[in-house]
Design an enzyme around this catalytic site. Structure first.
Site, PDB file in Angstrom:
ATOM      1  N   ARG A  72       0.830  -1.215   0.000  1.00 10.34           N
ATOM      2  CA  ARG A  72       0.000   0.000   0.000  1.00 10.34           C
ATOM      3  C   ARG A  72       0.855   1.253   0.000  1.00 10.34           C
ATOM      4  O   ARG A  72       0.526   2.242  -0.661  1.00 10.34           O
ATOM      5  CB  ARG A  72      -0.940  -0.033   1.213  1.00 10.34           C
ATOM      6  CG  ARG A  72      -2.097  -1.049   1.025  1.00 10.34           C
ATOM      7  CD  ARG A  72      -2.713  -1.411   2.358  1.00 10.34           C
ATOM      8  NE  ARG A  72      -3.912  -2.229   2.241  1.00 10.34           N
ATOM      9  CZ  ARG A  72      -3.922  -3.568   2.086  1.00 10.34           C
ATOM     10  NH1 ARG A  72      -2.782  -4.241   1.973  1.00 10.34           N
ATOM     11  NH2 ARG A  72      -5.062  -4.229   2.023  1.00 10.34           N
ATOM     12  N   GLY A 112      -1.644 -11.959  -4.900  1.00  3.88           N
ATOM     13  CA  GLY A 112      -3.059 -11.593  -4.968  1.00  3.88           C
ATOM     14  C   GLY A 112      -3.251 -10.147  -4.533  1.00  3.88           C
ATOM     15  O   GLY A 112      -4.023  -9.392  -5.149  1.00  3.88           O
ATOM     16  N   SER A 167     -12.940 -10.151   2.623  1.00  5.72           N
ATOM     17  CA  SER A 167     -11.663  -9.982   1.922  1.00  5.72           C
ATOM     18  C   SER A 167     -11.210  -8.530   1.924  1.00  5.72           C
ATOM     19  O   SER A 167     -11.869  -7.653   1.360  1.00  5.72           O
ATOM     20  CB  SER A 167     -11.795 -10.474   0.468  1.00  5.72           C
ATOM     21  OG  SER A 167     -10.696 -10.008  -0.292  1.00  5.72           O
ATOM     22  N   ASP A 175      -4.178 -15.519   7.235  1.00  2.00           N
ATOM     23  CA  ASP A 175      -2.925 -16.037   6.678  1.00  2.00           C
ATOM     24  C   ASP A 175      -2.206 -16.995   7.627  1.00  2.00           C
ATOM     25  O   ASP A 175      -1.163 -17.554   7.270  1.00  2.00           O
ATOM     26  CB  ASP A 175      -1.980 -14.873   6.337  1.00  2.00           C
ATOM     27  CG  ASP A 175      -2.505 -14.060   5.162  1.00  2.00           C
ATOM     28  OD1 ASP A 175      -3.291 -14.598   4.353  1.00  2.00           O
ATOM     29  OD2 ASP A 175      -2.140 -12.869   5.063  1.00  2.00           O
ATOM     30  N   LYS A 177      -6.417 -19.338  -1.594  1.00  2.00           N
ATOM     31  CA  LYS A 177      -5.176 -18.608  -1.294  1.00  2.00           C
ATOM     32  C   LYS A 177      -4.088 -19.037  -2.292  1.00  2.00           C
ATOM     33  O   LYS A 177      -4.388 -19.579  -3.338  1.00  2.00           O
ATOM     34  CB  LYS A 177      -4.764 -18.867   0.156  1.00  2.00           C
ATOM     35  CG  LYS A 177      -5.711 -18.224   1.158  1.00  2.00           C
ATOM     36  CD  LYS A 177      -5.621 -16.723   1.099  1.00  2.00           C
ATOM     37  CE  LYS A 177      -6.643 -16.072   2.000  1.00  2.00           C
ATOM     38  NZ  LYS A 177      -6.743 -14.634   1.770  1.00  2.00           N
ATOM     39  N   ARG A 217      -5.389 -23.999   0.645  1.00  2.00           N
ATOM     40  CA  ARG A 217      -4.659 -24.181   1.905  1.00  2.00           C
ATOM     41  C   ARG A 217      -5.290 -25.209   2.825  1.00  2.00           C
ATOM     42  O   ARG A 217      -4.597 -25.760   3.682  1.00  2.00           O
ATOM     43  CB  ARG A 217      -4.515 -22.842   2.645  1.00  2.00           C
ATOM     44  CG  ARG A 217      -3.360 -22.050   2.100  1.00  2.00           C
ATOM     45  CD  ARG A 217      -2.850 -21.001   3.056  1.00  2.00           C
ATOM     46  NE  ARG A 217      -1.765 -20.304   2.376  1.00  2.00           N
ATOM     47  CZ  ARG A 217      -1.525 -18.999   2.446  1.00  2.00           C
ATOM     48  NH1 ARG A 217      -2.299 -18.236   3.197  1.00  2.00           N
ATOM     49  NH2 ARG A 217      -0.526 -18.471   1.800  1.00  2.00           N
ATOM     50  N   ARG A 239       3.589 -19.925   2.732  1.00  2.00           N
ATOM     51  CA  ARG A 239       3.216 -20.142   4.140  1.00  2.00           C
ATOM     52  C   ARG A 239       3.167 -21.632   4.493  1.00  2.00           C
ATOM     53  O   ARG A 239       3.391 -22.012   5.633  1.00  2.00           O
ATOM     54  CB  ARG A 239       1.907 -19.443   4.461  1.00  2.00           C
ATOM     55  CG  ARG A 239       2.004 -17.923   4.281  1.00  2.00           C
ATOM     56  CD  ARG A 239       0.891 -17.173   4.969  1.00  2.00           C
ATOM     57  NE  ARG A 239       0.717 -15.854   4.406  1.00  2.00           N
ATOM     58  CZ  ARG A 239       1.457 -14.775   4.719  1.00  2.00           C
ATOM     59  NH1 ARG A 239       2.402 -14.881   5.617  1.00  2.00           N
ATOM     60  NH2 ARG A 239       1.225 -13.620   4.145  1.00  2.00           N
TER      61      ARG A 239
HETATM   62  C1  S3P Z   1      -4.343  -9.037   2.242  1.00  2.00           C
HETATM   63  C2  S3P Z   1      -5.582  -9.582   2.402  1.00  2.00           C
HETATM   64  C3  S3P Z   1      -5.822 -11.019   2.615  1.00  2.00           C
HETATM   65  C4  S3P Z   1      -4.542 -11.772   2.949  1.00  2.00           C
HETATM   66  C5  S3P Z   1      -3.392 -11.353   2.096  1.00  2.00           C
HETATM   67  C6  S3P Z   1      -3.119  -9.860   2.270  1.00  2.00           C
HETATM   68  C7  S3P Z   1      -4.218  -7.586   2.058  1.00  2.00           C
HETATM   69  O1  S3P Z   1      -6.358 -11.578   1.439  1.00  2.00           O
HETATM   70  O2  S3P Z   1      -4.760 -13.160   2.811  1.00  2.00           O
HETATM   71  O3  S3P Z   1      -2.226 -12.054   2.445  1.00  2.00           O
HETATM   72  O4  S3P Z   1      -3.097  -7.052   2.142  1.00  2.00           O
HETATM   73  O5  S3P Z   1      -5.240  -6.915   1.834  1.00  2.00           O
HETATM   74  P1  S3P Z   1      -7.949 -11.652   1.185  1.00  2.00           P
HETATM   75  O6  S3P Z   1      -8.429 -10.276   1.029  1.00  2.00           O
HETATM   76  O7  S3P Z   1      -8.085 -12.442  -0.088  1.00  2.00           O
HETATM   77  O8  S3P Z   1      -8.509 -12.366   2.382  1.00  2.00           O
END
Ligand code: S3P
Length: 440
Positions: A26, A94, A167, A320, A347, A351, A395
């Protein structure tokens, strides 16, 4: 290349937590669209985050590495993002790909987005759908997966959106598109997820509304057309990476570990709460703040753990950490029951399946369910001796190696390269604590 973690009698030492991955992504994104030059320190220089840095540079920001974890980012400001010359490759991430899709949607640019094998199997419809409602266009092969092409617009329509999944990536994606929409975008979560986007946008000078609705509802709103301003910021330590070191201490035969500078944020601390419910010997000391987040030094020591049903309200704040929680559960006495965690299926790997296989191959009894798993704990060191398939999931790899430090026999993994996506210093930190992990 296989790596093996051999049992050791003791783990001890103090480690500074690496920069938080979510905050690092971010910080680069927000600095990249801000007006002026931001100085970022403590950035996690894992592959996922470096791919976000490359993407921001390809879109027009000027990113310069000025030292270890130190980055200077000159944002594009009012000039806006430009179409990149080549496809943006988000590798395994992701978070990088989904947040960037939201951010890029609000500019009149065309972008091809690609990722590695694991990311190319993960669902993108969860972000494509709301972004299309706002006016972005996508070209893909119909499955809603990478590779895809995004056509953004500087006239996005704001939406009121309730993500069907808990999410933070989906919430953040929609809010970042909302930052450049014409009017107010509202995201309502039935269960609050990590709030780094909201906090950090405020740090860069944006106004973001947050309110609680009925029950555990969280309502976040953002008015479009706000210009971010550059800041100097320090990234807090990653509780998700710290969890591996603390878990290693908890299952160790003797010893204790301190992890310094961990971000203490209630949307991220579910693992430590769950571990405490299982009887973990944990201690925490306040040590200031960074980027609007409280920091703590956390201590973990060898513990006699008890299996527990993990409360579903903790799931989002430890999403996570289930692979490493499963390792604690293997050493605990009695059953540990995980429910309401169906998001684990999408994930970096499935997982739930990967956790179940990791434990079974090491002699631990475990049942797989649709939305979780039940570990029948060994009440002490599990047999170990297995070769764990990581499915390119960092992980799973780190969890298995932690398990090997205190199992009856060594635990191996089929590949360790992907650990660098989130925690490049993992092997050296574990070695500092006394772990014996080698390429085999
Ligand atoms: C994250 C949100 C989570 C997490 C990922 C980081 C983020 O994913 O699993 O490691 O930085 O917004 P989800 O939004 O798919 O749950």
């Amino acid at each position: 290349m296989a790596w093996t973690s051999f049992p050791v009698p003791r783990l001890q030492g103090a480690i500074r937590a690496p920069g938080d991955k979510s905050c690092s992504h971010r910080a680069l994104m927000f600095a990249g669209i801000a007006e002026g030059t931001s100085e970022i320190s403590g950035l996690l220089e894992g592959e996922d985050v470096l791919n976000t840095a490359k993407a921001m540079a390809a879109l027009g920001a000027v990113t310069t590495r000025t030292g270890d974890g130190r980055w200077s980012v000159k944002g594009v400001g009012r000039a806006g993002l430009r179409s990149p010359d080549a496809a943006l490759d988000f590798g395994n991430s992701g978070t990088g790909s989904r947040l960037m899709m939201g951010l890029m949607s609000g500019y009149p640019i065309n972008v091809e987005i690609i990722g590695d094998e694991s990311l190319s199997k993960r669902p993108m419809n969860r972000v494509i759908n709301p972004l299309e409602k706002m006016g972005a266009r996508f070209e893909h092969d119909g499955r809603g997966m990478l590779p895809l092409r995004l056509h953004g617009s500087d006239k996005l329509t704001p939406i009121a959106f309730a993500p069907p999944q808990a999410s933070a990536q989906v919430k953040s994606c929609v809010l970042l598109a909302g930052l450049n929409a014409v009017g107010k975008t509202v995201v309502t979560e039935t269960r609050a997820t990590r709030d780094h986007t909201e906090r950090m946008l405020r740090g860069f000078g944006a106004e973001v509304g947050t309110a609680s609705g009925e029950g555990t509802q969280n309502i976040v709103s953002i008015e479009g057309g706000q210009q971010l301003q550059a800041v100097d910021t320090a990234i807090p330590g990653d509780p998700s990476s710290a969890a591996f070191l603390i878990a290693a201490a908890l299952i160790s035969r003797s010893g204790g570990v301190i992890v310094e500078g961990i971000m203490s944020n209630e949307t991220r601390d579910g693992f430590f709460q769950a571990a405490a419910l299982m009887g973990a010997d944990l201690g925490a000391e306040e040590m200031g703040d960074a980027a609007g987040e409280r920091l703590i030094d956390m201590q973990g020591a060898s513990s006699q753990l008890q299996g527990r049903a993990i409360p579903e309200e903790l799931v989002a704040s430890m999403i996570d950490e289930f692979p490493i929680l499963a390792v604690l559960a293997a050493f605990a006495e009695g059953d540990t029951v995980v429910t309401g965690a169906e998001e684990l299926r999408v994930k970096e790997s499935d997982r739930i399946a990967a956790i179940v296989a990791m434990l079974r191959v090491n002699g631990v009894e475990v049942d797989e369910t649709e939305d979780g798993f039940v570990v029948h704990g060994c009440g002490g060191p599990p047999p170990g001796g297995g070769l764990v398939e990581t499915h390119h999931d960092h992980r799973i790899a780190m969890s298995a190696l932690v398990m090997g430090t205190a199992s009856q026999n060594p635990v191996s993994i089929d590949d360790a390269a992907m650990i660098a996506t989130s925690y490049p210093a993992f092997m050296s930190h574990m070695a500092e604590l006394g772990a014996d992990i080698r390429e085999t």
